[in-house]
Structures are given as C-alpha cells and as structure tokens.
Design a protein around this motif. Sequence first.
Motif, PDB file in Angstrom:
ATOM      1  N   GLY A  17      45.866 124.834  19.717  1.00  0.00           N
ATOM      2  CA  GLY A  17      45.004 125.889  20.202  1.00  0.00           C
ATOM      3  C   GLY A  17      43.626 125.332  20.484  1.00  0.00           C
ATOM      4  N   PHE A  18      42.878 126.060  21.316  1.00  0.00           N
ATOM      5  CA  PHE A  18      41.587 125.567  21.784  1.00  0.00           C
ATOM      6  C   PHE A  18      40.648 125.259  20.616  1.00  0.00           C
ATOM      7  CE2 PHE A  18      37.504 126.714  24.232  1.00  0.00           C
ATOM      8  CZ  PHE A  18      37.330 125.404  24.645  1.00  0.00           C
ATOM      9  N   ALA A  19      40.417 126.226  19.722  1.00  0.00           N
ATOM     10  CA  ALA A  19      39.463 126.021  18.630  1.00  0.00           C
ATOM     11  C   ALA A  19      39.874 124.853  17.736  1.00  0.00           C
ATOM     12  CB  ALA A  19      39.335 127.297  17.805  1.00  0.00           C
ATOM     13  N   TYR A  37      41.841 121.498  28.687  1.00  0.00           N
ATOM     14  CA  TYR A  37      40.869 122.574  28.531  1.00  0.00           C
ATOM     15  C   TYR A  37      39.780 122.555  29.595  1.00  0.00           C
ATOM     16  CZ  TYR A  37      43.293 123.070  24.128  1.00  0.00           C
ATOM     17  OH  TYR A  37      44.277 123.249  23.182  1.00  0.00           O
ATOM     18  N   LEU A  38      39.838 121.613  30.507  1.00  0.00           N
ATOM     19  CA  LEU A  38      38.927 121.626  31.652  1.00  0.00           C
ATOM     20  C   LEU A  38      39.241 122.775  32.611  1.00  0.00           C
ATOM     21  CD1 LEU A  38      38.925 117.802  32.439  1.00  0.00           C
ATOM     22  CD2 LEU A  38      36.931 119.095  31.673  1.00  0.00           C
ATOM     23  N   TYR A  39      40.477 123.278  32.549  1.00  0.00           N
ATOM     24  CA  TYR A  39      40.967 124.176  33.593  1.00  0.00           C
ATOM     25  C   TYR A  39      41.017 125.637  33.144  1.00  0.00           C
ATOM     26  CZ  TYR A  39      42.160 119.850  35.908  1.00  0.00           C
ATOM     27  OH  TYR A  39      42.094 118.602  36.487  1.00  0.00           O
ATOM     28  N   ASP A  40      39.854 126.181  32.730  1.00  0.00           N
ATOM     29  CA  ASP A  40      39.774 127.631  32.622  1.00  0.00           C
ATOM     30  C   ASP A  40      39.489 128.175  34.015  1.00  0.00           C
ATOM     31  OD1 ASP A  40      37.150 126.793  32.931  1.00  0.00           O
ATOM     32  OD2 ASP A  40      36.332 128.167  31.439  1.00  0.00           O
ATOM     33  N   ALA A  41      39.167 129.462  34.142  1.00  0.00           N
ATOM     34  CA  ALA A  41      38.958 130.042  35.473  1.00  0.00           C
ATOM     35  C   ALA A  41      37.799 129.346  36.195  1.00  0.00           C
ATOM     36  CB  ALA A  41      38.698 131.543  35.351  1.00  0.00           C
ATOM     37  N   VAL A  42      36.694 129.099  35.471  1.00  0.00           N
ATOM     38  CA  VAL A  42      35.546 128.432  36.092  1.00  0.00           C
ATOM     39  C   VAL A  42      35.915 127.006  36.472  1.00  0.00           C
ATOM     40  CG1 VAL A  42      33.173 127.649  35.729  1.00  0.00           C
ATOM     41  CG2 VAL A  42      33.895 129.865  34.827  1.00  0.00           C
ATOM     42  N   GLY A  43      36.565 126.294  35.555  1.00  0.00           N
ATOM     43  CA  GLY A  43      36.943 124.922  35.832  1.00  0.00           C
ATOM     44  C   GLY A  43      37.919 124.801  36.988  1.00  0.00           C
ATOM     45  N   SER A  44      38.860 125.735  37.076  1.00  0.00           N
ATOM     46  CA  SER A  44      39.826 125.707  38.180  1.00  0.00           C
ATOM     47  C   SER A  44      39.124 125.898  39.515  1.00  0.00           C
ATOM     48  CB  SER A  44      40.888 126.795  37.970  1.00  0.00           C
ATOM     49  OG  SER A  44      41.674 126.510  36.830  1.00  0.00           O
ATOM     50  N   ASP A  45      38.147 126.797  39.569  1.00  0.00           N
ATOM     51  CA  ASP A  45      37.391 127.000  40.813  1.00  0.00           C
ATOM     52  C   ASP A  45      36.590 125.749  41.166  1.00  0.00           C
ATOM     53  OD1 ASP A  45      38.371 129.549  41.132  1.00  0.00           O
ATOM     54  OD2 ASP A  45      36.610 130.544  40.282  1.00  0.00           O
ATOM     55  N   LEU A  46      35.981 125.128  40.167  1.00  0.00           N
ATOM     56  CA  LEU A  46      35.219 123.906  40.422  1.00  0.00           C
ATOM     57  C   LEU A  46      36.127 122.780  40.897  1.00  0.00           C
ATOM     58  CD1 LEU A  46      32.744 123.975  37.405  1.00  0.00           C
ATOM     59  CD2 LEU A  46      32.099 124.011  39.829  1.00  0.00           C
ATOM     60  N   PHE A  47      37.330 122.685  40.307  1.00  0.00           N
ATOM     61  CA  PHE A  47      38.239 121.636  40.757  1.00  0.00           C
ATOM     62  C   PHE A  47      38.678 121.872  42.197  1.00  0.00           C
ATOM     63  CE2 PHE A  47      42.374 119.574  41.260  1.00  0.00           C
ATOM     64  CZ  PHE A  47      41.992 118.273  40.994  1.00  0.00           C
ATOM     65  N   ALA A 227      30.418 124.191  28.261  1.00  0.00           N
ATOM     66  CA  ALA A 227      30.049 125.594  28.489  1.00  0.00           C
ATOM     67  C   ALA A 227      31.156 126.519  28.016  1.00  0.00           C
ATOM     68  CB  ALA A 227      29.746 125.818  29.972  1.00  0.00           C
ATOM     69  N   ARG A 228      32.408 126.109  28.209  1.00  0.00           N
ATOM     70  CA  ARG A 228      33.534 126.927  27.749  1.00  0.00           C
ATOM     71  C   ARG A 228      33.539 127.023  26.225  1.00  0.00           C
ATOM     72  NH1 ARG A 228      40.087 125.882  28.689  1.00  0.00           N
ATOM     73  NH2 ARG A 228      40.727 127.793  27.592  1.00  0.00           N
ATOM     74  N   ILE A 229      33.248 125.910  25.560  1.00  0.00           N
ATOM     75  CA  ILE A 229      33.167 125.942  24.098  1.00  0.00           C
ATOM     76  C   ILE A 229      32.077 126.921  23.660  1.00  0.00           C
ATOM     77  CG2 ILE A 229      32.569 124.567  22.061  1.00  0.00           C
ATOM     78  CD1 ILE A 229      33.895 122.167  23.484  1.00  0.00           C
ATOM     79  N   GLY A 234      31.584 130.255  20.590  1.00  0.00           N
ATOM     80  CA  GLY A 234      30.241 130.419  20.043  1.00  0.00           C
ATOM     81  C   GLY A 234      29.567 129.095  19.764  1.00  0.00           C
ATOM     82  N   GLY A 235      29.872 128.093  20.580  1.00  0.00           N
ATOM     83  CA  GLY A 235      29.314 126.759  20.385  1.00  0.00           C
ATOM     84  C   GLY A 235      27.832 126.705  20.681  1.00  0.00           C
ATOM     85  N   GLY A 236      27.194 125.636  20.191  1.00  0.00           N
ATOM     86  CA  GLY A 236      25.758 125.481  20.380  1.00  0.00           C
ATOM     87  C   GLY A 236      25.397 124.270  21.204  1.00  0.00           C
ATOM     88  N   PHE A 237      26.205 123.918  22.190  1.00  0.00           N
ATOM     89  CA  PHE A 237      25.895 122.760  23.028  1.00  0.00           C
ATOM     90  C   PHE A 237      24.744 123.062  23.982  1.00  0.00           C
ATOM     91  CE2 PHE A 237      30.273 121.304  22.039  1.00  0.00           C
ATOM     92  CZ  PHE A 237      29.980 119.990  21.715  1.00  0.00           C
ATOM     93  N   ASP A 238      23.805 122.140  24.069  1.00  0.00           N
ATOM     94  CA  ASP A 238      22.764 122.164  25.095  1.00  0.00           C
ATOM     95  C   ASP A 238      23.274 121.299  26.241  1.00  0.00           C
ATOM     96  OD1 ASP A 238      20.584 121.953  26.732  1.00  0.00           O
ATOM     97  OD2 ASP A 238      19.258 121.046  25.226  1.00  0.00           O
ATOM     98  N   LEU A 239      23.682 121.940  27.324  1.00  0.00           N
ATOM     99  CA  LEU A 239      24.315 121.191  28.414  1.00  0.00           C
ATOM    100  C   LEU A 239      23.383 120.166  29.036  1.00  0.00           C
ATOM    101  CD1 LEU A 239      26.435 123.423  27.986  1.00  0.00           C
ATOM    102  CD2 LEU A 239      26.738 123.506  30.460  1.00  0.00           C
TER     103      LEU A 239
END
Length: 338
Positions: A17-19, A37-47, A227-229, A234-239
């Motif tokens: 699972g993702f988490a 996990y690169l291929y969520d809806a946003v990632g699929s559009d970017l690809f 960004a997906r994380i 609820g991740g705290g990554f500064d992109l």
Amino acid sequence: MTNEIDFAWPFAPRGHGFAEDVLDGLSRSEKRLSCLYLYDAVGSDLFDEITRLPDYYPTRAETDILSAHGEEMLGEEMLDGAGEDVALVEFGSGSSRKTEILLERAPRLALYAPIDVCGSALEKARVRLSARFPHLRVTPIVADFSQPVALPEDLAGRRRIGFFPGSTIGNFAPDEARGLLLAMRILLGPGGRLIVGVDLKKEPSRFIAAYNDAHGVTAAFNLNLLARINRELGGGFDLSGFGHQAIYDEREGRVEMRLVSRRRQTATIGGRDFAFSRGEAIHTEDCYKYAVDEFRAAASGAGWAPGRVWTDAEALFSVHELRAPAAGPGAIGSAASF
C-alpha cells in the motif's frame, strides 16, 4: 463476477500500500520510492504531456512502428474471421492512446481489457473508446498488473493478445522483468501472444535529453510524487527543497531518475521524521534499455518463443512479438481458472 488466476506469482509483491511503501522506502539507507506511485491522476496527465515533448522519442517512435505494422501485429487473428473470439489485454494502459492505433486495425475484435492503477484514466479511456468503437466491449480493470490480476469472466475461452507498450518493461530489473513476462504468459494462456515495446540502447545523450527535458515537465512529474505524499499522507515535503535528476548508468544499461535534496532538511510523514542531507537522493525510477538480442533472450528465459521484431527508421525503439506455446502434456503454467 471475477476469479483470481490460479498460479503462484513468480516474484514477490512490490508493496503493501502507498503509506506502508513510502514509510518503508524512506527508512532505507538508500531511500527509494516505487515508480508505480508516480502515476496518480496528476502524474498520469503530466506523463501524457511528456510523451508529446520533442526530445521524448519513445512515444513518437513506437507510434510510428504501430502505425506502420499494426496489421501485421494483429493480422492473424483478425484476418481469419475469428476476431469475435479474440480479446486484447493491455498492461498499464494509461490513456490508451496508442492502443487506438491497433483498435482501428481490428474491426472484429470482441473485447478490450485495459489494466491500470489509475481509475480516472481508465474511465476517460473507456468513455472515449466506447464512443469511437461502439461494437467493442471495453472492460477496464483497476489493478497493479505486476500483482495477481482478476480478469473478467467473459475472457474465458477467448484467444488473448497482450499489449504492453511504452517500454514499461524497462521499469523492472532484469530478473523481475523475466518473472513478469512469465506471469503474462500464464495469464494470456496457451497459444497467447504478447506485443511489447522495448526501448533500445543508444547514445546516452539521447536518454538524458528525453528524461530531463528543457521544459521541466519530467521534473514536475517526478516531484509530483512528493506532492502526492503531501496530499494523501499529510506529508511535510517542501518541494522547492528537491531537484529532479536523470542519469544513464551504462554498466547497468538503465536510466535512473532521482529526487535530490538541495539542502539539509527534515520531512514529517505519519508522525515520523525523515532527515535528508544535502545531495541525498530518493531513487524513484529505473528504466532499463535492451539490445534486440538481449530482450529476445530474456523473453526466451520466461518461456516465450520470440517472434517478429519491428523498429523505427532511426532504430531508437523496438516492438517485439512473443508467442506462448500451445497447451500440451507437461506444459508449464498452462492452466488458469477464471
């Protein structure tokens, strides 16, 4: 109603699972996240956007090959008038854009079963293809094709052609790739065929231009994983603290994509802190490249009989036909229940 195919999967599950996978991958001494996990809806559009970039040759080259040779790839089953008994099963279908090239050449095809992890992409493709090919039954399957997959019952008794475009086979290490090809052979059944796209080895500069485009789309695609994380866990990554990197390891024959920390920093996910030193990388994707003979040997090792091979005019990309042996006494993995 569907049933699991009845055979032992030839390699270990890629995750739970993702988490769980994110926490496990970031806990390692060499941090790694699955390219799945690169291929969520946003990632699929970017690809999809990446595939239209001038330097990203794989999509353009493979499209040219499919357009020039699609009839040859599907011709046997379609020309004998038995297309109604044939199903096309696509592994990692995404938007199914390239698949349309084959569907145009298969007016008798009865059923198309695209498999992908992104349900929204599958639904968009189903609506579009159902409108364009009203005779065609489109049955999407939301699943990770690298794991055991439940197929629709109406595939039972049909001859199956597998379609695995886009050089996705290169995202698997060689041993994993052979295991996946074995699983696909069993899934498609005795006498099944697989049409698979394979990126060819070439000058490293072509790879770097394709995987590190000047427009920054591939960087956005890679950073979307962080960004997906943030969005889903609820991740705290500064992109802004990470940069995209693509290198070609000539010894391993693969492009490696990474996210490199620009400074010392800490990201918190699920109440756990993950420290990054300046220059530390998260490995997000491998893309293995093959010579034609190397891939044919790998396919043979998975029990396939390599068939025809098609390449584009510049010999940048290849599409391979693989044939499964017919059922017979002692056939390995010949039985599947649906």
